[in-house]
Design an enzyme around this catalytic site. Structure first.
Site, PDB file in Angstrom:
ATOM      1  N   GLU A 310       0.819  -1.213   0.000  1.00  0.00           N
ATOM      2  CA  GLU A 310       0.000   0.000   0.000  1.00  0.00           C
ATOM      3  C   GLU A 310       0.855   1.266   0.000  1.00  0.00           C
ATOM      4  O   GLU A 310       0.591   2.210   0.739  1.00  0.00           O
ATOM      5  CB  GLU A 310      -0.966  -0.016   1.188  1.00  0.00           C
ATOM      6  CG  GLU A 310      -1.909  -1.214   1.149  1.00  0.00           C
ATOM      7  CD  GLU A 310      -2.971  -1.224   2.241  1.00  0.00           C
ATOM      8  OE1 GLU A 310      -2.733  -0.628   3.301  1.00  0.00           O
ATOM      9  OE2 GLU A 310      -4.036  -1.832   2.009  1.00  0.00           O
ATOM     10  N   ASP A 389      -8.337  -9.085   4.192  1.00  0.00           N
ATOM     11  CA  ASP A 389      -8.054  -7.913   5.008  1.00  0.00           C
ATOM     12  C   ASP A 389      -9.067  -7.747   6.142  1.00  0.00           C
ATOM     13  O   ASP A 389      -9.908  -6.839   6.077  1.00  0.00           O
ATOM     14  CB  ASP A 389      -8.067  -6.675   4.093  1.00  0.00           C
ATOM     15  CG  ASP A 389      -7.493  -5.455   4.772  1.00  0.00           C
ATOM     16  OD1 ASP A 389      -7.082  -5.570   5.938  1.00  0.00           O
ATOM     17  OD2 ASP A 389      -7.455  -4.391   4.133  1.00  0.00           O
ATOM     18  N   GLU A 417     -12.320  -2.120  12.324  1.00  0.00           N
ATOM     19  CA  GLU A 417     -12.392  -1.424  11.044  1.00  0.00           C
ATOM     20  C   GLU A 417     -13.552  -1.909  10.176  1.00  0.00           C
ATOM     21  O   GLU A 417     -14.345  -1.114   9.684  1.00  0.00           O
ATOM     22  CB  GLU A 417     -11.067  -1.600  10.295  1.00  0.00           C
ATOM     23  CG  GLU A 417     -11.088  -0.993   8.901  1.00  0.00           C
ATOM     24  CD  GLU A 417      -9.748  -1.118   8.181  1.00  0.00           C
ATOM     25  OE1 GLU A 417      -8.811  -1.690   8.751  1.00  0.00           O
ATOM     26  OE2 GLU A 417      -9.664  -0.618   7.043  1.00  0.00           O
TER      27      GLU A 417
HETATM   28  O1  GCW Z   1      -7.138  -2.883   6.554  1.00  0.00           O
HETATM   29  C1  GCW Z   1      -6.210  -2.070   5.902  1.00  0.00           C
HETATM   30  C2  GCW Z   1      -6.486  -0.698   6.398  1.00  0.00           C
HETATM   31  C3  GCW Z   1      -5.304   0.237   6.354  1.00  0.00           C
HETATM   32  C4  GCW Z   1      -4.133  -0.454   7.037  1.00  0.00           C
HETATM   33  C5  GCW Z   1      -3.825  -1.737   6.280  1.00  0.00           C
HETATM   34  C6  GCW Z   1      -2.703  -2.525   6.941  1.00  0.00           C
HETATM   35  C7  GCW Z   1      -2.389   0.537   8.353  1.00  0.00           C
HETATM   36  O2  GCW Z   1      -7.568  -0.169   5.665  1.00  0.00           O
HETATM   37  O3  GCW Z   1      -5.670   1.410   7.034  1.00  0.00           O
HETATM   38  O4  GCW Z   1      -2.990   0.379   7.096  1.00  0.00           O
HETATM   39  O5  GCW Z   1      -4.965  -2.572   6.287  1.00  0.00           O
HETATM   40  O6  GCW Z   1      -3.015  -3.480   7.636  1.00  0.00           O
HETATM   41  O7  GCW Z   1      -1.549  -2.199   6.745  1.00  0.00           O
END
Ligand code: GCW
Length: 707
Positions: A310, A389, A417
């Site tokens: 990312e 995720d 989240e």
């Molecule tokens: O779930 C996603 C999140 C990001 C997060 C990423 C990760 C810290 O939306 O905000 O970044 O995973 O785990 O690195």
């Protein structure tokens, strides 16, 4: 008064109100610390357990409990009811963690010393441990047991954590990030560590936090976000004195500090022309950086790294792989006994949604499985529990079973989240317990090890849900998740409902230590099954996402459908789901060993709750439950809303017990959150049902209103 107005008041006591200490506090207590122990394992590293500070903490705990409840701290000759004693580690049985012998190292030695012995003889209790931190954990064990610690038959038990590494990761930013705020994916106000660009002057709340963590068994905290921005990168260099202040605030309760670092630090902070992990100057830079960190914080734990993920920098830029990257940092921290938590969350976040050959679920395995055996012994590969995720439902990540020659940790997300953002009451322990108990080579006697065995040496890490909110976690009931994570990190076989019971007994203890039985009943009714309730009104049958892009709260069925993030459901007029089979799909099922590779491959054997994760099926497909996929969508969205209504009614039934058995501020905040949960659940039901009615044209057999 609106409960939001009390944020400046003293933080809520969470699971350690004075009433929780009633049973120990009314008794005669003794602390015996004859000699402070020497090095735990004879190695060259400074003691990791903050010895003198933790001994002082133990004294203060005993004073606090007895002062509140009328007991006394007495000499060993004063016929104590509870003796806490530091002793040589030989009085303890050493713990076995099931790992391959050639991987045994410093960390394992520490885990062995982390246990305590609990002996009850004729109603008197002696807790013995080899280090002050282990003794502190033994003290909180007695606190948790309450009267039961002293009742019952004579006993001689050894308690040791299942995992050497039990970490909470904070995604806290030092600067307020323009999009993500002070805490990335934080739903509990600001950070307990930072406030608008700096480490807080007053860190007393951090010590209170460490006390709560110690009472669950957590002993390591990473204090900054894995997305390391420019300001946060400097924690590693210029701001070390500030990091040392945070470490000093955590240390009295035996909690060690870790930092998330940027892979590009040798360039951005060190001014080098490269961050190539095989470059000699880069290696030297990391070694010098680590030396400075341990000089400032002698019991520092290690680094956490999100690389090539990312947008975070990583070894790919230099044609190196993740083993090269992780090992460069591991070498730098090794002389200090440090660890590098290297995250396996690596995937293409710039995918073309038209490209059906790329599958985000495959990515972590494809990147990391070929590297097994190449990581240094002090590297811990930190693997998200599912291949995508932190969704409400995913299969267990196949990476966990693919790395027998690597120290692997399971990463969980306590911060909600994708599970209601601490506005919805969702107790996640049943799910974590399920992941930890999953057996990649099959269930039963012929089955192989469970996930909890595979991660014995790498342990568990979870994203914290704590902020500077008065209730720590926004939703007061979300405290149960933090508590349960800590307890499962100590013993992954604990029963989630029993853990909830423990949490209620402590959190809702009245000053005399008792809990109103109706409060206990209602909390079980609201929370025990709340994860499945949440699942039933959100994205169906394991397909995931369907959340609003960006903030990830609330429904937006196609929100991620045409984005680069690799998170698709492929609904059309005929059917829905992602074909991840070997026969006709992305081949992801092939990353599992037998029997799961075949169980998931076949629609006839794939579990209902994961059907759309693994298969694209017609709406008329009949589930094992006997209903069609489309009817399941309608039924379970509707049932989910009714269950939330039930939770609201259950909580309201406690009104006559406020404030005596339920504090008024807790009641006010829970009501406010439950009202939002109900509103949001209705929105989810209506959007998801309407979307699928419009796509499929198949009416609800039960004729409910769909828009
Ligand atoms: O779930 C996603 C999140 C990001 C997060 C990423 C990760 C810290 O939306 O905000 O970044 O995973 O785990 O690195």
């Amino acid at each position: 008064m609106n409960s939001e107005n009390v944020v400046d008041a003293a933080p809520h006591p969470a699971w350690l109100p004075d009433g929780a200490l009633a049973a120990v506090g009314r008794r005669r207590l003794t602390l015996r610390t004859p000699d402070l122990p020497g090095p735990a394992h004879g190695g060259p590293h400074p003691r990791p357990d903050g010895s003198p500070e933790v001994v002082a903490t133990l004294r203060a705990e005993l004073d606090r409990a007895t002062t509140a409840h009328g007991g006394a701290v007495v000499d060993p000759g004063g016929s104590p009811d509870l003796v806490l004693a530091l002793a040589a580690s030989s009085v303890l049985t050493s713990s076995s963690n099931g790992r391959n012998e050639d991987h045994v190292s410093t960390l394992d030695a520490e885990a062995g010393a982390a246990g305590f012995r609990f002996v009850r003889s004729a109603g008197r209790v002696t807790v013995t441990a080899a280090t002050p931190t282990a003794l502190l954990h033994g003290w909180f064990h007695a606190v948790r047991l309450g009267e039961a610690a002293f009742a019952g038959p004579d006993a001689d038990e050894h308690h040791a954590p299942a995992f050497a590494l039990r970490v909470l990761d904070h995604w806290d930013n030092v600067d307020v990030h323009p999009v993500m705020g002070q805490v990335e994916r934080g739903y509990s106000g600001g950070s307990v560590f930072y406030d608008d660009g700096r480490v807080r002057a007053d860190l007393s709340r951090v010590t209170t936090y460490a006390r709560l963590l110690a009472a669950t068994g957590i002993d390591r905290v990473c204090v900054n976000n894995v997305n390391v921005h420019a300001r946060e990168a400097r924690l590693l260099t210029d701001d070390l004195p500030e990091v040392a202040r945070i470490a000093a605030a955590l240390r009295p309760y035996g909690v060690r500090t870790h930092l998330a670092v940027s892979f590009a630090a040798p360039m951005t902070l060190g001014g080098l022309p490269t961050s190539d992990p095989l470059d000699a100057d880069v290696g030297a830079w990391w070694r010098a950086a680590a030396d400075r960190v341990w000089a400032a914080v002698p019991d520092f734990g290690g680094f956490v790294v999100k690389a090539d993920s990312e947008g975070q920098p990583g070894p790919f830029a230099y044609g190196r792989d993740h083993a090269d990257g992780a090992n460069a940092l591991a070498e730098a921290v090794a002389p200090h006994g440090g660890v590098v938590h290297w995250r396996a969350f690596v995937y293409d976040h710039r995918q073309d949604w038209r490209d059906r050959s790329t599958d985000r679920a495959r990515a972590a395995y494809d990147h990391f499985a070929p590297l097994d055996g190449r990581f240094a012994d002090n590297v811990v590969l930190q693997v998200k529990h599912g291949p995508m995720d932190f969704q409400t439902r995913e299969p267990v990540s196949p990476v966990l079973a693919a790395m027998p020659g690597t120290r692997v940790a399971l990463e969980l997300q306590v911060t909600q989240e994708y599970t209601g953002q601490q506005r919805h009451a969702v107790y996640l322990a049943p799910w974590w317990r399920e992941s930890l108990a999953f057996r990649p080579w099959g269930e039963g006697d012929e089955g192989g090890p469970a996930v909890r065995d595979l991660v014995a040496s790498g342990g568990v890490a979870a994203v914290s849900n704590v902020g500077d909110d008065r209730f720590w976690t926004g939703h007061p009931l979300a405290q149960a998740n933090l508590y349960a994570f800590g307890r499962l990190a100590w013993d992954p076989t604990l029963d989630p409902s029993a853990l909830l019971d423990e949490w209620v007994s402590l959190t809702f203890a009245r000053p005399d230590g008792t809990v109103e039985p109706r409060v206990r009943e209602v909390l079980h009714a609201v929370l025990d099954d709340s994860w499945r309730t949440y699942e039933s009104y959100t994205a169906p049958l394991g397909v995931g996402f369907m959340v609003r892009p960006g903030h990830h709260y609330g429904p937006d069925v196609d929100g991620y459908e045409y984005t680069p993030w690799g998170t698709y459901h492929f609904a059309d007029r005929d059917g829905v789901g992602v074909d991840r089979t070997r026969a006709t799909g992305t081949g992801f099922t092939g990353q599992y060993p037998a029997p799961w590779r075949d169980v998931y491959e076949d629609v006839a054997t794939c579990p209902d709750e994961l059907l759309l994760f693994f298969h694209h099926v017609p709406y008329s497909h009949v589930l094992h439950s006997g209903v069609t996929v489309i009817q399941h969508v309608y039924d379970s969205r509707s049932e989910g809303v009714e269950r939330v209504r039930g939770a609201v009614a259950a909580w309201e039934s406690l009104a006559d017990l406020v404030p005596d058995a339920v504090p008024a501020d807790v009641d006010a905040r829970v009501r406010e959150r439950l009202a939002e949960q109900l509103r949001s659940a209705v929105e989810w039901r209506d959007q998801v049902s309407t979307y699928f009615l419009r796509k499929s044209g198949v009416p609800d057999a039960r004729g409910r209103t769909i828009y």
